[in-house]
Each structure stands twice: as C-alpha cells, then as structure tokens.
Design a protein around this motif. Sequence first.
Motif, PDB file in Angstrom:
ATOM      1  N   LEU A   1       0.851  -1.185   0.000  1.00 23.38           N
ATOM      2  CA  LEU A   1       0.000   0.000   0.000  1.00 23.38           C
ATOM      3  C   LEU A   1       0.889   1.237   0.000  1.00 23.38           C
ATOM      4  N   GLY A   2       0.616   2.114  -0.925  1.00 19.53           N
ATOM      5  CA  GLY A   2       1.413   3.326  -1.020  1.00 19.53           C
ATOM      6  C   GLY A   2       0.574   4.513  -1.436  1.00 19.53           C
ATOM      7  N   THR A   3       1.240   5.638  -1.594  1.00 17.74           N
ATOM      8  CA  THR A   3       0.548   6.855  -1.992  1.00 17.74           C
ATOM      9  C   THR A   3       1.479   7.736  -2.805  1.00 17.74           C
ATOM     10  N   TRP A   4       0.892   8.716  -3.473  1.00 18.41           N
ATOM     11  CA  TRP A   4       1.632   9.633  -4.333  1.00 18.41           C
ATOM     12  C   TRP A   4       1.878  10.941  -3.605  1.00 18.41           C
ATOM     13  N   ILE A   5       3.059  11.466  -3.792  1.00 16.80           N
ATOM     14  CA  ILE A   5       3.426  12.762  -3.236  1.00 16.80           C
ATOM     15  C   ILE A   5       3.521  13.737  -4.404  1.00 16.80           C
ATOM     16  N   THR A   6       2.702  14.775  -4.368  1.00 15.24           N
ATOM     17  CA  THR A   6       2.688  15.766  -5.454  1.00 15.24           C
ATOM     18  C   THR A   6       2.932  17.176  -4.950  1.00 15.24           C
TER      19      THR A   6
ATOM     20  N   CYS B   1       5.414   7.462  -3.755  1.00 17.46           N
ATOM     21  CA  CYS B   1       5.925   7.781  -5.083  1.00 17.46           C
ATOM     22  C   CYS B   1       5.927   9.294  -5.228  1.00 17.46           C
ATOM     23  N   ILE B   2       7.099   9.848  -5.414  1.00 20.49           N
ATOM     24  CA  ILE B   2       7.249  11.284  -5.634  1.00 20.49           C
ATOM     25  C   ILE B   2       7.046  11.537  -7.116  1.00 20.49           C
ATOM     26  N   ASP B   3       6.037  12.331  -7.428  1.00 20.85           N
ATOM     27  CA  ASP B   3       5.641  12.541  -8.824  1.00 20.85           C
ATOM     28  C   ASP B   3       6.369  13.742  -9.415  1.00 20.85           C
TER      29      ASP B   3
END
Length: 181
Positions: free
Chosen positions: A7-12, A31-33
């Motif tokens: 489980l992860g998430t995006w960093i924007t 995940c660094i976008d």
Amino acid sequence: MKKNYSLGTWITISNYEYCEIILKYNFDWICIDLEHSTINLEATKKLISLSEKYNTKTYVRIPDINKAFINKILDAGASGLVVANIKNNEDIEKCINYAFYHPVGERGMGLSRAQGYGNQFDDYVNKKSKNIEIIPLIESKEAIDNLESILSNKIIKKSMIGPYDLSSSIGDPGNFKSKKF
C-alpha cells in the motif's frame, strides 16, 4: 502472516511536513511525482531522505527516460523509478541501461547520498543498487500492444496503468467503462 499486497501513496506537493504526516501512516511506499507536479530534484532528495527514516520505499515518477535525471534520482537514494509513457521493450532496455551499473547497464558511479557519500559505497554497489525497481507506466495503446514484450524482461516485477492517458490514447478520455478500454 505475510501480506500479499503493498500500500502506497503519491506525493505531489513539495512539503516536508506534509510528507512526514503521510509517512506516519506506515505506507509500504511513496511515489514522488516529478511528471505532474512542481517538485524539483532538491526537494526530491529531501523527501527520499525523510522516507528512509520511516523505512518506506521511495519511488520517483519520471516524465521521460533521461540518463542524467535517472542518475540524480538514484544517487539521491530512490528505491526505484516509475517511468511514464513506456511504449515498448526498447524503452525498458534504455531505462535498465541507465539505472544499473555494469554489467547490467552503464550507469555512472558517483559518491552521492545513496552511497553514503562514499562511506557505504560497497554496500550500495553490491546490494542496494541491484534491487532498484523499474516500474513501467502503461499509458498508451502502443504500450498495450507491446505489453507482453515490456513485461518479459526479468528485471520488471511490477507495472502500473495510467488510466487517463491510456483512455485518451484510445480516443475515449476518462471513459473507463468502455469495452475498448
């Protein structure tokens, strides 16, 4: 019991405190976008460092296959790359070539953050660098047509679909219920 998912998430947003709040929720990865955000390389390096303090894998989404860019991100300590708009096996081969040291690829050696500025050089070169993950982002009809060859490379263990770009490439943007999609 071992879980069979992550489980992860995006960093924007390039905000250290925001990222730290996110990391306190024990995601397996972030995940660094760098494709659809204004986050720069300096901020990326800080966010990677922060995620390591929380034992969280850090992937960086890159907008294209650029050798210098890939070197900088991996030298900052990223666990892997989410590579936008992969279209074919040649794209995968190019990513692997830029991301891995000889004999797998031709990534240049440096003494940066990932290598402990030289203090963990052997550990990074002999262990960590061999576990870099390349995650192709499938975002076009061409990629779907070449999916088998894209995923046939033994280094590729994961992939992602970019649903909006994919639906746009087949001429029906945002319609995820169409048969074509």
